[in-house]
Design an enzyme around this catalytic site. Sequence first.
Site, PDB file in Angstrom:
ATOM      1  N   GLU A  30      -5.802  -2.824  62.044  1.00 10.00           N
ATOM      2  CA  GLU A  30      -5.842  -1.757  61.044  1.00 10.00           C
ATOM      3  C   GLU A  30      -6.924  -0.690  61.235  1.00 10.00           C
ATOM      4  O   GLU A  30      -7.696  -0.406  60.313  1.00 10.00           O
ATOM      5  CB  GLU A  30      -5.950  -2.370  59.640  1.00 10.00           C
ATOM      6  CG  GLU A  30      -4.744  -3.214  59.273  1.00 10.00           C
ATOM      7  CD  GLU A  30      -4.770  -3.725  57.840  1.00 10.00           C
ATOM      8  OE1 GLU A  30      -5.808  -3.583  57.156  1.00 10.00           O
ATOM      9  OE2 GLU A  30      -3.751  -4.275  57.394  1.00 10.00           O
ATOM     10  N   GLU A  84       1.828  -8.199  59.123  1.00  6.07           N
ATOM     11  CA  GLU A  84       1.326  -8.649  57.828  1.00  6.07           C
ATOM     12  C   GLU A  84       2.299  -8.195  56.750  1.00  6.07           C
ATOM     13  O   GLU A  84       2.756  -7.050  56.756  1.00  6.07           O
ATOM     14  CB  GLU A  84      -0.070  -8.101  57.510  1.00  6.07           C
ATOM     15  CG  GLU A  84      -1.200  -8.688  58.341  1.00  6.07           C
ATOM     16  CD  GLU A  84      -2.574  -8.219  57.863  1.00  6.07           C
ATOM     17  OE1 GLU A  84      -2.686  -7.781  56.695  1.00  6.07           O
ATOM     18  OE2 GLU A  84      -3.527  -8.276  58.667  1.00  6.07           O
TER      19      GLU A  84
END
Length: 416
Positions: free
Chosen positions: A209, A307
Amino acid sequence: MKLLQLLFSVVAVVSALPYPESSQIESRGVSFAWGSQKVKGVSLGGWLVLEGWITPSLYTAAGPSVIDEWTFTQKLGKVEALKRLKNHWNTWVTLADFQKIQKAGFNVVRIPIGYWAYADFGGQYVQGSAPYMDNAITWARQTGLKIIIDLHGAPKSQNGWEHSGHTLPRPGWGDAQSVAWTLQVLTSISKYAKPQYQDVVVAIELLNEPLLSSLDPNTVRNFYTSGYNLIRRVSDTPVLLHDGFWDPAYWNGFLSWPAAYNVILDHHEYQVFDSYLNSMSPAQHRSQVCSSTKAFADSDKWQVVGEWSAALTDCAPWVNGRFAGHRFDGSFPGSWYIGSCVGRSDVRTWSQAMKNDYRMYIEAQMDSYEAKTQGWIFWNFKTEGGADEWDLYKLLGAGVFPQPLSARAFPRNVCR
């Protein structure tokens, strides 16, 4: 800047090296059939990188000033922090967890790890977690599970969020020093790309991320190129690139075939970190899954949803950060009241209608991701309690998460 230019000039030379022919690429080195076998995984979050909402007892015992792993160590001092972390590392994940995950039908575990496992760089962390990755590899071999190694936290933080290790107003990662340090850590991690690990380690994620909206996208691209070539100097183990929360098509033409191979784009799908998303009905959440996955068709790379969760709200305590409040009940700054969080994070209190809504949302995601990508990785395998929208074990126990994974309580193909 000169150091960064030197790093990327070296990368340019390596990038000019020839790549294997198509026939070689089709013969994968890792023991996982990327391209035909679907990833059905779960993350082991909160183990080698602390997250307060997953294991709040560690933060609570350390004091009210602790909001991330950086302040955990800062508050306790390195000796006491190491003592407590060793106990946590030894108990939060064991062989029994691998056995339970495998028995439930999963084939992959994604393991987040912070840079501080491999290097100090003067940060407020303690080292000692690196050997636990080797424990995980041993347990994976014993159970037949595969592992994706995920560099979850980079020096100076790639997004400023707690799960990077250090909560900051904005990411500090991206200067020459932090990029060089991160590549140094990836050099250590690259040992897991060696052939002797390819029976278990089926991909390495270069960085979790990176927040592209707050970083220089060219720096991220150059870093990805450096990291990719670093892994390629070891083997053909697949490399995961997080999309930085930008549209998958943005990455088209970058590290794409034939200039690069075994590159997989990682997308994270959450529908709770925005007040509007929290206000949606369960049916609207399912529709949003369909809308999100349409963008996958425009990518020139394999993709995995690395995710996702069952969460329809942000009601899990501390999920937005310790003391941050919730958008759903209006206690988060700048949000408004949508509904009460009471009972939302405890599956034992859910009515059958609520369980059905969560089950439909889970099934819609599983079906959509399997149809549009190389598979999915649920976040998370467990929590200490009170965050059941995110807790695989709790959802399995309540019959909300499908068992076997192919079982469906509701009609498939919700996105058609």
